[in-house]
Design an enzyme around this catalytic site. Sequence first.
Site, PDB file in Angstrom:
ATOM      1  N   LEU A  91       0.958  -1.246  -0.224  1.00 48.36           N
ATOM      2  CA  LEU A  91       0.440  -0.075   0.065  1.00 48.36           C
ATOM      3  C   LEU A  91       0.984   1.372  -0.192  1.00 48.36           C
ATOM      4  O   LEU A  91       1.791   1.575   0.499  1.00 48.36           O
ATOM      5  CB  LEU A  91      -0.665   0.330   1.059  1.00 48.36           C
ATOM      6  CG  LEU A  91      -1.809   1.294   1.546  1.00 48.36           C
ATOM      7  CD1 LEU A  91      -2.577   1.141   0.644  1.00 48.36           C
ATOM      8  CD2 LEU A  91      -2.979   1.305   2.863  1.00 48.36           C
ATOM      9  N   SER A  92       0.469   1.822  -0.770  1.00 49.06           N
ATOM     10  CA  SER A  92       1.367   3.443  -0.800  1.00 49.06           C
ATOM     11  C   SER A  92       3.130   3.294  -0.967  1.00 49.06           C
ATOM     12  O   SER A  92       3.224   2.430  -1.608  1.00 49.06           O
ATOM     13  CB  SER A  92       0.543   4.124   0.568  1.00 49.06           C
ATOM     14  OG  SER A  92       1.520   5.428   0.442  1.00 49.06           O
ATOM     15  N   ALA A  93       3.243   3.896  -0.260  1.00 54.43           N
ATOM     16  CA  ALA A  93       5.215   3.492  -0.162  1.00 54.43           C
ATOM     17  C   ALA A  93       5.713   2.337  -0.491  1.00 54.43           C
ATOM     18  O   ALA A  93       6.444   1.011  -1.262  1.00 54.43           O
ATOM     19  CB  ALA A  93       5.641   3.696   1.270  1.00 54.43           C
ATOM     20  N   ALA A  95       3.699  -0.006  -1.373  1.00 54.80           N
ATOM     21  CA  ALA A  95       3.276  -0.861  -3.149  1.00 54.80           C
ATOM     22  C   ALA A  95       3.922  -0.413  -4.158  1.00 54.80           C
ATOM     23  O   ALA A  95       4.158  -0.952  -5.121  1.00 54.80           O
ATOM     24  CB  ALA A  95       1.956   0.409  -3.718  1.00 54.80           C
TER      25      ALA A  95
END
Length: 209
Positions: A91-93, A95
């Site tokens: 997720l986010s970083a 990802a």
Amino acid sequence: MIVMLHGCTQTPADFAAGTQMDQLADQKQFIVVYPQQTSTYNQEDCWNWFDPADQSRGSGEPAIIAGIVQTVEHSTAQWTIDSHRVYVAGLSAGAAMAVLLGATYPDIFAAIGVQSGLEYKAATTSNNAFTALRQGGPDPMQQGQVAYTAMGSAARVVPTIVFHGQATIPSILSTESRSCASGCRRIILLRITPTMRALLVQRVPQMDR
């Protein structure tokens, strides 16, 4: 086995609670691994996807995470893992780091999952990272070719699933991880010490280019 990479300011417990991956691991009988970034290496507990030292095979955080996978795979007294069915999602970083892992270790990760992430090497400095987060990174087709080239002799099309919205929606993730059922197959790495970082990087073999 699935490697789950949390986002900034999160912990593995947060990520496990928000995704309910522990419950799915119990149900489907697979191993889920939650590496953890710490404020020692990033003040916001983000994976350093924008740092050139953490964007290559055999270097930095990609090598550490790949080393964790190999360590878990070699623990055959506790479980047997199909090395052709190892995946990474984030997720986010997390990802963005999953994307890097797909490009740098396509021989380890069969496929990747990307939730609100960025393309391969969307930034190579912290300043560029903020720009990429606000405006997007370089041309995706161009970066895709760069990623394919980075795979070297193991180059292949890596199956990828991407979830990305057009607006930022605050997520509500519990800071308390639900207790696992009796058969829960979860591994939480609460800290990666400097010594562990060095050892894990050394354990990961280089790829012929």
